[in-house]
Scaffold this motif. Structure first.
Motif: not given
Length: 409
Positions: A302, A195, A192, A199, A389, A392-393, A255-256, A298-300
């Motif tokens: 960019w 990311f 986390k 961001r 982010f 969202w999480y 999410q995106y 997310y989550p993997s």
């Protein structure tokens, strides 16, 4: 019983517009739920189809508890399987990448066809039925060279994302690309934090001199809206007139997101002088400077797409305090190293930027796990992206942990 309510209580400690509590980055129970509620249920970026050009080429990755192998079949299809032999569980493919005629378990030589069927298992007796012991498939989808896999029994819908991302990345013709260079960086920090760092560019002025030769963050595209400034609006209009989707497309659930931004004055690529690193362009728009297309999922992953090359980033957790980030520099498949591009020039900006980010993440990991740490507020001016982010999480985890806790009552 899993500690759903304990983890949920921890997440609910987070104040709006504030960072997560420190335990969110180190607590073993919370990390376990990160895996179970997100990583084991979402679509995860694995790699690109052009890395598996020929039948038998494969790549492997570890998604939380699950080792996965992605392989090109004899029929040309790309498939994903759980990378565990149906005999006694040994990893079938032990290398990061490779090319094989068959998938052969190194332990007892059980042999699987490229479509997962078991075709040889010695000394198993006359009652053994090979058809019952093929490799277990994982869900696999491809969108413009991007391979996504999901290890859940039932995968979430992929078509909404495919429809959203295709107009943005399609014009960059990634199917005609190759990997010019690949780098793996192990960061001693929670996924986390990795990311969160990505961001926002609040930290960029004091940390990323190489990147700031060309990159300029626009706060209007951080994640929760913002007024369009004239330069951004003009850039969008010019690119869209040439067939390049550019305006913000944000998933309603957060999410995106895809959007295109201009680079600094005179810059058209991520190089020390801002000039292209590769002689062959990827897009066919005719626009001299298309800036940078940015997309995250997310989550993997960019990603950055420029006129001359693209970069894909893959994030995979290896524990509560360790994350591996894989960066791929993508160029036209016919571009020749030493003729059309120089590896050092192509990679210098992001090799430096990645290592700078690693140090920031590792420093943050040490700080947030201190007993004295108290989460601070996000800047309403330059940290809307990181707040998006974390929102969202928290929303995903709160919803799924509440459902999980209810199911065991």
């Amino acid at each position: 019983m899993p500690k759903y309510t304990d983890v949920l209580d921890l997440i609910k400690q987070r104040k709006p517009q504030h960072a997560l509590p420190g335990a969110a980055y180190s607590d073993a129970d919370l990390y376990r739920q990160d895996l179970e509620q997100i990583w084991h249920r979402k679509w995860i970026f694995a790699g690109h189809t052009f890395e598996l050009e020929k039948p038998g080429q494969y790549l492997t990755l570890q998604i939380g508890d699950y080792p996965v192998v992605v392989v090109r079949g004899k029929d040309g299809s790309v498939r994903a399987f759980h990378n565990a032999c149906r005999h006694r569980g040994s990893k079938v493919c032990t290398e990061e990448k490779g090319k094989v005629a068959k998938l052969v378990c190194p332990y007892h030589k059980w042999t699987f066809e490229l479509d997962g069927k078991l075709i040889y298992a010695g000394n198993m007796g006359p009652d053994f039925n090979a058809a019952d012991h093929g490799l277990i498939p994982a869900h696999c989808e491809v969108v413009h060279s991007y391979i996504y896999v999901c290890v859940a029994k039932v995968a979430p819908d992929f078509e909404k994302f495919r429809s959203a991302v295709s107009p943005f990345i399609g014009p960059h013709h990634l199917e005609d690309c190759k990997v010019a260079f690949e780098a793996h960086l192990v960061e001693k920090g929670n996924w986390k934090l990795v990311f969160e760092n990505n961001r926002e560019c609040y930290h960029c002025d004091g940390t990323h001199p190489e990147l700031l030769k060309s990159f300029v963050e626009n706060v209007s595209v951080q994640g929760i809206g913002g007024d369009e400034d004239p330069e951004l609006a003009a850039h969008w209009s010019a690119c869209e007139a040439a067939g390049l989707a550019s305006r913000i497309n944000m998933d309603p659930e957060g999410q995106y997101r895809m959007t295109r931004i201009p680079l600094s004055d005179g810059a058209s690529s991520y190089t020390m002088d801002g000039k292209p690193a590769v002689a062959r362009r990827l897009d066919r728009s005719g626009v001299d400077n298309i800036g940078a297309l940015l997309y995250f999922n997310y989550p993997s992953t960019w990603n950055h797409f420029l006129g001359d090359h693209a970069l894909s980033f893959r994030v995979l957790p290896q524990g509560p305090g360790e994350t591996v980030v894989t960066t791929r520099w993508l160029v036209h498949k016919d571009a020749q190293e030493g003729v059309d591009y120089d590896i050092e020039r192509l990679t210098k900006v992001w090799i430096a930027t990645n290592d700078q980010d690693r140090r920031l993440v590792e420093g943050a990991q040490v700080g947030v796990t201190s007993p004295a740490y108290q989460p601070g507020p996000y800047s309403p001016l330059v940290e809307n992206g990181v707040n998006q982010f974390v929102d969202w999480y928290c929303e995903v985890m709160t919803r799924r942990l509440t459902e999980a806790a209810s199911s065991v009552l």
